[in-house]
Scaffold this motif. Structure first.
Motif, PDB file in Angstrom:
ATOM      1  N   LEU A  79       0.844  -1.189   0.000  1.00  0.00           N
ATOM      2  CA  LEU A  79       0.000   0.000   0.000  1.00  0.00           C
ATOM      3  C   LEU A  79       0.881   1.242   0.000  1.00  0.00           C
ATOM      4  N   PRO A  80       0.441   2.323  -0.629  1.00  0.00           N
ATOM      5  CA  PRO A  80       1.245   3.552  -0.611  1.00  0.00           C
ATOM      6  C   PRO A  80       1.326   4.137   0.793  1.00  0.00           C
ATOM      7  N   VAL A  81       2.532   4.534   1.184  1.00  0.00           N
ATOM      8  CA  VAL A  81       2.769   5.144   2.487  1.00  0.00           C
ATOM      9  C   VAL A  81       3.452   6.480   2.257  1.00  0.00           C
ATOM     10  N   HIS A  82       2.786   7.562   2.665  1.00  0.00           N
ATOM     11  CA  HIS A  82       3.336   8.899   2.461  1.00  0.00           C
ATOM     12  C   HIS A  82       4.213   9.258   3.659  1.00  0.00           C
ATOM     13  N   ILE A  83       5.527   9.162   3.480  1.00  0.00           N
ATOM     14  CA  ILE A  83       6.480   9.443   4.551  1.00  0.00           C
ATOM     15  C   ILE A  83       6.866  10.915   4.512  1.00  0.00           C
ATOM     16  N   VAL A  84       6.552  11.624   5.566  1.00  0.00           N
ATOM     17  CA  VAL A  84       6.917  13.038   5.691  1.00  0.00           C
ATOM     18  C   VAL A  84       8.331  13.167   6.234  1.00  0.00           C
ATOM     19  N   GLY A 141      -4.096  12.954   7.776  1.00  0.00           N
ATOM     20  CA  GLY A 141      -3.037  13.782   8.323  1.00  0.00           C
ATOM     21  C   GLY A 141      -1.937  13.065   9.055  1.00  0.00           C
ATOM     22  N   LEU A 142      -1.239  13.810   9.901  1.00  0.00           N
ATOM     23  CA  LEU A 142       0.048  13.415  10.462  1.00  0.00           C
ATOM     24  C   LEU A 142      -0.093  12.465  11.651  1.00  0.00           C
ATOM     25  N   THR A 143       0.735  11.433  11.622  1.00  0.00           N
ATOM     26  CA  THR A 143       0.792  10.491  12.729  1.00  0.00           C
ATOM     27  C   THR A 143       2.231  10.052  12.923  1.00  0.00           C
ATOM     28  N   ILE A 144       2.608   9.755  14.176  1.00  0.00           N
ATOM     29  CA  ILE A 144       3.980   9.392  14.521  1.00  0.00           C
ATOM     30  C   ILE A 144       4.087   7.882  14.703  1.00  0.00           C
ATOM     31  N   ILE A 145       5.137   7.303  14.119  1.00  0.00           N
ATOM     32  CA  ILE A 145       5.436   5.890  14.272  1.00  0.00           C
ATOM     33  C   ILE A 145       6.803   5.756  14.936  1.00  0.00           C
ATOM     34  N   ALA A 146       6.890   5.001  16.027  1.00  0.00           N
ATOM     35  CA  ALA A 146       8.170   4.725  16.668  1.00  0.00           C
ATOM     36  C   ALA A 146       8.800   3.506  16.011  1.00  0.00           C
ATOM     37  N   LYS A 147      10.106   3.557  15.796  1.00  0.00           N
ATOM     38  CA  LYS A 147      10.775   2.487  15.063  1.00  0.00           C
ATOM     39  C   LYS A 147      11.437   1.444  15.964  1.00  0.00           C
ATOM     40  N   HIS A 148      11.510   1.680  17.258  1.00  0.00           N
ATOM     41  CA  HIS A 148      12.051   0.666  18.152  1.00  0.00           C
ATOM     42  C   HIS A 148      11.497   0.878  19.557  1.00  0.00           C
ATOM     43  N   MET A 149      11.830  -0.041  20.452  1.00  0.00           N
ATOM     44  CA  MET A 149      11.202  -0.065  21.774  1.00  0.00           C
ATOM     45  C   MET A 149      11.524   1.175  22.606  1.00  0.00           C
ATOM     46  N   VAL A 150      12.731   1.717  22.472  1.00  0.00           N
ATOM     47  CA  VAL A 150      13.102   2.866  23.300  1.00  0.00           C
ATOM     48  C   VAL A 150      12.379   4.127  22.842  1.00  0.00           C
ATOM     49  N   GLN A 278      15.998  17.338  20.103  1.00  0.00           N
ATOM     50  CA  GLN A 278      15.844  18.467  19.189  1.00  0.00           C
ATOM     51  C   GLN A 278      14.363  18.761  18.926  1.00  0.00           C
ATOM     52  N   PRO A 279      13.977  20.052  18.846  1.00  0.00           N
ATOM     53  CA  PRO A 279      12.580  20.386  18.538  1.00  0.00           C
ATOM     54  C   PRO A 279      12.220  19.987  17.113  1.00  0.00           C
ATOM     55  N   MET A 280      11.029  19.452  16.933  1.00  0.00           N
ATOM     56  CA  MET A 280      10.572  18.989  15.627  1.00  0.00           C
ATOM     57  C   MET A 280       9.168  19.531  15.374  1.00  0.00           C
ATOM     58  N   VAL A 281       8.949  20.028  14.175  1.00  0.00           N
ATOM     59  CA  VAL A 281       7.639  20.548  13.783  1.00  0.00           C
ATOM     60  C   VAL A 281       7.312  20.020  12.393  1.00  0.00           C
ATOM     61  N   PHE A 282       6.105  19.468  12.234  1.00  0.00           N
ATOM     62  CA  PHE A 282       5.663  18.957  10.947  1.00  0.00           C
ATOM     63  C   PHE A 282       4.271  19.500  10.640  1.00  0.00           C
ATOM     64  N   THR A 283       4.038  19.817   9.384  1.00  0.00           N
ATOM     65  CA  THR A 283       2.729  20.325   8.964  1.00  0.00           C
ATOM     66  C   THR A 283       2.253  19.578   7.733  1.00  0.00           C
ATOM     67  N   SER A 284       0.952  19.573   7.547  1.00  0.00           N
ATOM     68  CA  SER A 284       0.337  18.940   6.385  1.00  0.00           C
ATOM     69  C   SER A 284      -0.790  19.845   5.890  1.00  0.00           C
ATOM     70  N   PRO A 285      -0.841  20.143   4.583  1.00  0.00           N
ATOM     71  CA  PRO A 285      -1.866  21.053   4.076  1.00  0.00           C
ATOM     72  C   PRO A 285      -3.264  20.439   4.110  1.00  0.00           C
ATOM     73  N   LEU A 286      -4.252  21.293   4.052  1.00  0.00           N
ATOM     74  CA  LEU A 286      -5.648  20.845   4.037  1.00  0.00           C
ATOM     75  C   LEU A 286      -5.895  19.957   2.818  1.00  0.00           C
ATOM     76  N   PRO A 287      -6.458  18.766   2.973  1.00  0.00           N
ATOM     77  CA  PRO A 287      -6.700  17.870   1.836  1.00  0.00           C
ATOM     78  C   PRO A 287      -7.660  18.477   0.822  1.00  0.00           C
ATOM     79  N   GLU A 288      -7.591  17.965  -0.388  1.00  0.00           N
ATOM     80  CA  GLU A 288      -8.385  18.497  -1.483  1.00  0.00           C
ATOM     81  C   GLU A 288      -9.873  18.431  -1.221  1.00  0.00           C
ATOM     82  N   ASP A 289     -10.368  17.334  -0.643  1.00  0.00           N
ATOM     83  CA  ASP A 289     -11.810  17.214  -0.428  1.00  0.00           C
ATOM     84  C   ASP A 289     -12.318  18.247   0.575  1.00  0.00           C
ATOM     85  N   MET A 290     -11.488  18.612   1.561  1.00  0.00           N
ATOM     86  CA  MET A 290     -11.899  19.646   2.500  1.00  0.00           C
ATOM     87  C   MET A 290     -11.766  21.032   1.880  1.00  0.00           C
TER      88      MET A 290
END
Length: 295
Positions: A79-84, A141-150, A278-290
């Protein structure tokens, strides 16, 4: 999944035990137990060490994370996965509509987890699925995935302590809302339903949502929302409680005249990196249907 983390001990950390130091870094007790079981899990100046060993200024503490298990109940599906964003510790993904986070009995092969399982299997990397901020099936929209147990443990603690700032955009039915406000209304399960929630001042859990009106158009309002708590369906139920339900919401306002799904989008995440700080900020634009609703 393999990950090596190296810490250089400074004067302020001199005298701490390894266990105390790692707990200051937000490692959980379970993390420490798992690392102790690994032969090279904890190294002090390149030699195996116990968590009771004391650190000295100038020491090098090496943490080796090795995970060979996989999420067996999540079959890999291309399945397509959009990695930000992606690094050794986490990923930030931009989830489309009509895709649940996890597989279920009725939808076993069309989830974000299935797509990620394929992504890592194609690289021959063992992967355990750890989603930090779960979104409903039709919330984009945006969701966080952890890659290991720590990183998973640290990010989960950060989420519980409300150290991950989340902003959503929603389109609600109606105009004339106060320009901004806060909804502080506890949520509980709706009697007779396995999935619906309701405002329940007697038995519900505290839920707080802050909102701000951004635009009014076509009988609807575009609003920005910040969650102070993270209850199931919190935004959807709180907006209905105010009298401004999300358009297209099949559970709480099943009018799909303007959009085919609930008009809710996770547009911004802000947090400190679980390993580097380190501080991290991510944004995602309003989807087309909205966007189309507001034209």
């Amino acid at each position: 999944m393999k990950r090596t983390i190296i810490y250089h001990i400074n004067a302020e950390e001199d005298g701490l035990t390894i266990g105390q130091f790692l707990k200051r870094k937000k490692y959980s007790g379970q993390n420490l137990t798992q690392l102790k079981k690994q032969e090279q899990g904890i190294l002090l100046n390149s030699k195996p060490a116990y968590v009771i060993h004391k650190l000295a200024e100038g020491d090098t503490l090496t943490i080796n994370i090795l995970e060979e298990e996989i999420s067996e109940k999540i079959p890999p599906v291309p399945l397509p996965v959009h990695i930000v964003y992606e690094d050794e510790d986490l990923m930030v993904l931009d989830k489309p509509a009509d895709m649940p986070i996890h597989p279920s009995m009725k939808n076993y092969e069309n989830s974000l987890a299935n797509g990620l399982a394929w992504y890592f299997a194609s690289q021959n990397i063992p992967f355990v699925f750890r989603c930090i901020n779960r979104l409903d099936r039709d919330t984009t929209g945006l969701t966080i995935i952890a890659k290991h147990m720590v990183s998973g443990g640290i990010l989960s603690v950060m989420a519980a302590r409300r150290e991950i700032s989340r902003e959503y955009l929603a389109i609600v039915s109606g105009t004339g809302m106060p320009p901004e406000g806060t909804v502080d209304a506890p949520l509980g399960r709706k009697p007779g339903s396995a999935i619906e929630r309701m405002v329940d001042f007697e038995h519900g859990e505290r839920a707080v949502t802050h909102y701000r009106v951004l635009q009014e158009k076509n009988g609807c309002s575009l609003i920005s929302l910040h969650l102070e708590t993270g209850r199931t369906h919190q935004i959807r139920v709180h907006m209905k409680y105010l009298g401004y339900p999300l358009i297209g919401d099949f559970l709480y306002y099943p009018d799909k005249t303007l959009i085919s799904r609930q008009a809710l989008h996770s547009c911004r995440l802000e947090f400190s990196h679980p390993i580097t700080g380190q501080p991290m900020v991510f944004t995602s634009p309003l989807p087309e249907d909205m966007q189309q609703v507001l034209r």
